[in-house]
Enzyme design. Structure first.
Site, mmCIF file in Angstrom:
data_model
loop_
_atom_site.group_PDB
_atom_site.id
_atom_site.type_symbol
_atom_site.label_atom_id
_atom_site.label_comp_id
_atom_site.label_asym_id
_atom_site.label_seq_id
_atom_site.Cartn_x
_atom_site.Cartn_y
_atom_site.Cartn_z
ATOM 1 N N LYS C 77 0.845 -1.197 0.000
ATOM 2 C CA LYS C 77 0.000 0.000 0.000
ATOM 3 C C LYS C 77 0.881 1.249 0.000
ATOM 4 O O LYS C 77 1.931 1.276 0.658
ATOM 5 C CB LYS C 77 -0.906 -0.036 1.242
ATOM 6 C CG LYS C 77 -1.984 1.044 1.284
ATOM 7 C CD LYS C 77 -2.867 0.841 2.525
ATOM 8 C CE LYS C 77 -3.972 1.882 2.639
ATOM 9 N NZ LYS C 77 -4.802 1.671 3.847
ATOM 10 N N SER C 152 -9.751 1.761 3.083
ATOM 11 C CA SER C 152 -8.881 2.513 2.198
ATOM 12 C C SER C 152 -7.889 1.641 1.404
ATOM 13 O O SER C 152 -7.345 2.107 0.409
ATOM 14 C CB SER C 152 -8.097 3.536 3.011
ATOM 15 O OG SER C 152 -7.212 2.888 3.902
ATOM 16 N N SER C 176 -9.818 -0.555 7.231
ATOM 17 C CA SER C 176 -9.234 -0.362 5.900
ATOM 18 C C SER C 176 -8.596 -1.591 5.263
ATOM 19 O O SER C 176 -8.286 -1.570 4.082
ATOM 20 C CB SER C 176 -8.201 0.765 5.947
ATOM 21 O OG SER C 176 -8.855 2.005 5.920
#
Lengths: 95, 476, 500
Positions: C77, C152, C176
């Protein structure tokens, strides 16, 4: 509670953000809605409850006073939008 | 109307730890810009702070020495504001639970003794330095100082005069140096002082509106700034105007303060508990071990020297002016040197040699055994005082071997009575004029004769003995 | 069967046996990325050359392979710092930022022989539940390209679901990892707070952020967590392992034994069903699918107990107050001075700060910064921030009490399956409310696992959440593993993602 545009101006100032008139109106309305929702917490009586910032009872996490090499200056300054090879540069900032 | 000045101090002290408060970069003063920096102290994304054990120890030691109660459960908080010398845009400090509170410092001024109450002492990180370049109209940011550990010591508004403020700061500096927690060099910024000042009609107990003065880089500047600011405020009030709560900057060159920013429209720092740092919980055992390791401070030493050794007040003050000097003195006494002799050597030769070299007492090589040996040799009459001073100069920088030096240079005092007598007789015979002068009542002539005998004997004789022999021979 | 169809552990085993080379695996992934990512937008940066170089070196160093994940390509990420590879947090304000250091987890992954394919798209600064707040454009759900992948860590979920890598490392502040895993049919885990170092994770809400894996099944999750978890002296909130600090009597974890602990034996396991999580607002298809987990585990000898958990109703406001407060402070360092992008036209320093931040942050980030500044500001701190910290204590205590009566909790991950793109942006509060099942886990610092447990009538994956006590990762993974032994939801893959 009522969120006013004056209050939004104040917190924009604290946050170093600026909003255009229309954005500010939207933001004011949204914050008011969100804050109103947050007020449900007042239903809970929390008298005498210690505010909890850390979930674990960790304490005294300390480092020994031993020096390690610093980061190479060129590597640090390479990240900067403006530098002169020695220092980060900003517009005049001396009071 | 008579006015009273009310002053409180916020003193920032840089701690003499090896590394910064939350990272392992050096705290050394100076260095090329941005060379003592890493992702943590420059606030790079994802970098995290870890507290140095030494910072905690130093803060607690200081708290104990200032008579504070130590907070057994203490925490860090974030103080949020934007400024280019503060890379994270928050300073990690302690608002809610500072490490120490409620202390007291006794000070002496010509006007009498007073007690200054310490409100609190907390740990925090220093900010970087901004240098403005007038040619390019840009500001350079140097983050070397960023993250150097600080303790901030906040007093109650207990001062009434600049003399009291200076006496407090001198006492504070002496204490911090004795503890070894800071070198307290105002010119390098390791001791910085903000002065909060207000005035009120004499006899009143309320507090007037205060201003905070910054950029006070010397005791002299502090004293002058206090006088000026008190006058300014009194004048304002007497003209029917009001004092505004604000921060004012002292301008050394103009000998005046001017407003930096008004606190009324200001800063809401949005303090909240630092989520990256777990709290600190101190055990009684830890505090006990620090208490036990606390050094005897200057005032206690002065009192003890006066009591135990009968030293004059002046001597006590001089030899305790620095912990390294006091330790040298105690070393000398322990090795059998007469206390007064030890004190004299320190006040004379040691301080002289240090000042000639621009050195600090803590950096001197000379150890108690070396100086004690010199003092002993003088006491035994094996070295005269003048020769001893020469030997001192020779061994001072390297803590050299006194006896070896004396041997090598043949400096041991002559205790050969016959030789002194013989030489004195020869000198008298060769200088009838001085003899005549002396006999005619000119005492000074004796000095010249002593000098001649000493020269003949290459300075190794005891001048007192030479003096006595000459008087005896001249009396015949 | 090509390497893309294998799980991470299967690929690791094939690499070890020499059936697939590391370079072949990387090439297969890079081909999949170039074929699909123009549509999915899961990656912000594809580091193809670095990945191939590293693959060659790993292939040459095979004899040193000790981790079961040696040579397995994965992705990270974009809020996790990678030395020499741009790290943007999907924000304009960090564009061009190439960190001169690695995050602690990146070091650990490297030591385990991982190959990074690049950096994954996400909601800007991890603020969002749909991956639509990215300044690099929204990520699409490989199960249905008209739908969001969740957020997210949406890029992470989309990439692994579409076979653009065998696992991904994301971060979870309020769901997330778990929620995108749920929307994309993956097994993902938010570990116990403090068990994975946050050093090098760009902070959103420091007291809630935790890094974790998104994988194809529970076994992969266990293997990746064995790599990620461990004590780190650079993170003061990192928890020591049993062997890291002699004499330490505080909380400590037993790191590195999750994979070896997977037995599938759940006999006697007490599964708690918080009735409050199955009431109004929950899609009936989701409810039905989640409850099948209880049935399957019961058939393997687990027990089910019903619990009442009313305090969970306060989790969302508590979470948003705390997260926004910390975010407002954490994101203050983005000022265009030391890194990232600076506004071009500005008059003086204050204007430089304002313009850089105003132009650099998106609307959702600004909203949370302002909300955070508000709850911390003078006059409101006690009513909002302090109150939230008190409620957090209440929620934590409620979990502690619940775990005296059960070993884990079974809840939905989200009230619905993946919503359509654009549906959530117009109403921020509605988006916050959809985090109702996940945020309490972060507030209490607990481990939470999300796994596929069925699909809705549109064919979209449904996720179930397992919540455990502190250090309960092993219990959760073992329960998930047991469920996956008897079901095949985790084996379903999206069919090219035709728009519905």
């Amino acid at each position: 509670m009522k969120i006013t545009t004056e209050l939004v101006d104040h917190i924009c100032g604290l946050s170093c953000l600026e909003l255009q008139t229309e954005e500010k109106q939207d933001m004011t309305a949204q914050l008011e809605q969100i804050v109103a929702y947050m007020d449900v917490l007042n239903e809970l009586d929390t008298t005498g409850i210690e505010p909890m910032s850390h979930v674990f009872p960790l304490k005294n996490v300390l480092r020994e006073d031993e020096e390690l090499p610093s980061q190479d200056r060129a590597e640090l300054l390479a990240c900067a939008p403006a530098s002169d090879g020695e220092a980060f540069l900003v517009p005049k900032a001396v009071e | 109307m008579t006015w009273e000045t009310v002053i409180g101090l916020e003193t920032h002290v840089e701690l003499a730890t090896r590394t910064k408060i939350f990272c392992s970069c050096t705290t050394r003063f100076g260095g090329a810009p941005n060379t003592h920096c890493c992702p943590v102290c420059t606030g790079m994304p994802g970098a995290l702070p870890v507290l140095s054990r030494a910072v905690l120890d130093y803060a607690v030691k200081t708290g104990l020495a200032l008579g504070c109660s130590i907070t057994r459960y203490s925490k860090f908080d974030r103080k949020n504001y934007f400024y280019p010398d503060l890379p994270k845009a928050y300073q990690i400090s302690q608002l809610y639970l500072p490490i120490a509170r409620d202390g007291a410092v006794d000070i002496r001024t010509p006007a009498g003794d007073r007690t200054i109450r310490i409100h609190e002492l907390h740990m925090e990180e220093d900010a970087g330095k901004l240098v403005h370049d007038p040619w390019t109209d840009r500001t350079q940011i140097d983050l070397n100082r960023c993250g150097v550990p600080l303790i901030e010591i906040v007093t109650e508004p207990d001062f009434r005069t600049a003399d009291e403020v200076i006496a407090y700061l001198e006492k504070l500096r002496e204490t911090l140096r004795y503890l070894g927690v800071s070198d307290c060099k105002m010119q390098e910024g390791s001791l910085r002082c903000d002065v909060n000042l207000s005035v009120r009609p004499m006899g009143s107990t309320g507090l007037g509106v205060r201003t905070e003065m910054k950029n006070l880089n010397s005791f002299k500047a502090i004293a002058r700034a206090i006088a000026h600011e008190a006058d300014r405020q009194i004048e304002l009030i007497e003209e029917g105007k009001r004092v505004i709560q604000e921060t004012r900057r002292w301008d050394e060159n103009k000998d005046a303060t001017y407003a930096m920013r008004s606190k009324e429209d200001a800063q809401d720092y949005r303090y909240f508990p630092e989520p990256d740092l777990p709290p600190i919980e101190l055990s009684e055992g830890y505090l006990e071990s620090l208490r036990a390791a606390q050094p005897e401070l200057a005032e206690a030493k002065r009192e003890r020297y006066r009591r135990m050794y009968g030293l004059p007040e002046y001597d006590c003050r001089m030899i305790t002016s620095d912990r390294a000097l006091a330790e040298l003195f105690e070393g000398l006494v322990e090795l059998g040197a007469p206390p007064k002799q030890g004190a004299n050597w320190i006040m004379g030769e040691v301080l002289g040699a240090l000042s000639a070299r621009g050195k600090e007492p803590k950096d001197m090589a000379l150890t108690p055994p070396t100086l004690a040996r010199l003092i002993a040799l003088v006491g035994e009459g094996r070295l005269n005082r003048n020769t001893a001073v020469k030997v001192f100069e020779a061994v001072f920088d390297t803590d050299g071997d006194v006896d070896a030096h004396i041997r090598e240079h043949g400096l041991e005092q002559l205790n050969d009575d016959a030789l002194v007598r013989e030489t004195a007789a020869r000198v008298l015979a060769a200088d009838p004029r001085s003899v005549a002068d002396y006999r005619a009542g000119k005492e000074k002539a004796l000095g010249a004769l002593v000098g001649q005998v000493m020269r003949e004997l290459k300075g190794r004789a005891d001048p007192r003995a030479v003096n006595a022999v000459l008087r005896e021979l001249l009396a015949q | 069967m090509g390497p893309i169809e294998l799980t991470a552990l299967e690929l690791g085993a094939a690499i070890k046996k020499g059936e697939v080379s590391v370079v072949e695996a990387v090439q297969a992934a890079l081909e999949a990325i170039s074929a699909q990512d123009r549509t999915l937008n899961a990656f912000i940066t594809v580091a193809g050359e670095q990945a191939l170089d590293r693959a060659k070196r790993l292939q040459a160093g095979m004899k040193d392979a000790s981790s079961p994940l040696y040579g397995v390509p994965m992705a990270i990420k974009d809020n996790i710092c990678t030395m020499g590879v741009e790290t943007t947090c999907a924000s304009k304000i960090l564009s061009g930022f190439v960190p001169p250091y690695d995050a602690a987890v990146v070091e650990r992954l490297r030591d385990a022989g991982a190959v990074s394919l690049g950096k994954l798209n996400m909601d800007e600064f991890a603020m969002g539940s749909t991956s639509e707040t990215s300044s690099y454009g929204p990520v699409k759900n490989p199960w249905d390209l008209d739908r969001v992948p969740g957020g997210s860590s949406g890029g992470a979920a989309a990439a692994v679901a579409a076979g653009l890598g065998w696992y991904a490392v994301g971060s979870d502040t309020g769901g997330s990892i778990r929620q995108p895993a749920s929307y994309c049919g993956l097994t993902g885990m938010k570990p116990t707070y403090g068990t994975v170092s946050r050093y090098g994770l760009v902070a959103y809400a420091s007291s809630l952020d935790q890094i974790g894996p998104l994988c194809r099944d529970a076994a992969d999750c266990a293997a990746v967590l064995d790599v990620l978890q461990g004590h780190d002296r650079r993170d003061a909130t990192s928890l020591p392992g049993r062997h890291d600090r002699p004499g330490w009597t505080g909380p400590s974890a037993d790191y590195g034994h999750l994979l070896s602990g997977l037995t599938g034996d759940v006999r006697g396991l007490r599964i708690g069903l918080p009735v409050d999580c199955y009431g109004d607002g929950l899609d009936p298809e989701v409810r039905r699918a989640v409850l099948t987990v209880a049935e399957v585990l019961k058939s393997r000898g687990a027990e089910v107990v019903e619990l009442s958990f009313p305090v969970l109703g306060y989790a969302v406001p508590t979470y948003y107050i705390i997260a926004a407060a910390e975010a407002s402070s954490n994101l203050s360092r983005f000022d265009g001075v030391r890194y990232g992008r600076r506004a071009e036209h500005h008059e003086g320093l204050a204007d430089l700060y304002r313009k850089t931040r105003t132009q650099g942050f998106g609307a959702e980030v600004k909203r949370r910064i302002l909300l955070g500044s508000f709850v911390l500001s003078s006059g409101y701190y006690d009513a909002y921030y302090k109150k939230a910290l008190q409620v957090k204590a209440v929620i934590k205590a409620a979990f502690d009490e619940a775990f005296t009566r059960c070993d884990l909790l079974l809840t939905p991950v989200a009230p619905t399956t993946a919503p359509r793109l654009g549906e959530s942006l117009s109403d921020p509060l509605q988006m916050y409310l959809s985090d109702v099942y996940t945020v309490s886990v972060n507030l209490a610092g607990l481990p939470g696992l999300s796994m596929p447990c069925g699909s809705d009538s549109k064919g979209l994956p449904i996720g179930a959440q397992l919540i455990g006590p502190h250090f309960g990762e092993g219990v959760l993974l073992n329960a998930a593993h047991a469920f996956q032994l008897d079901t095949d939801h985790h084996e379903r893959v999206p069919k090219g993602g035709e728009p519905s």
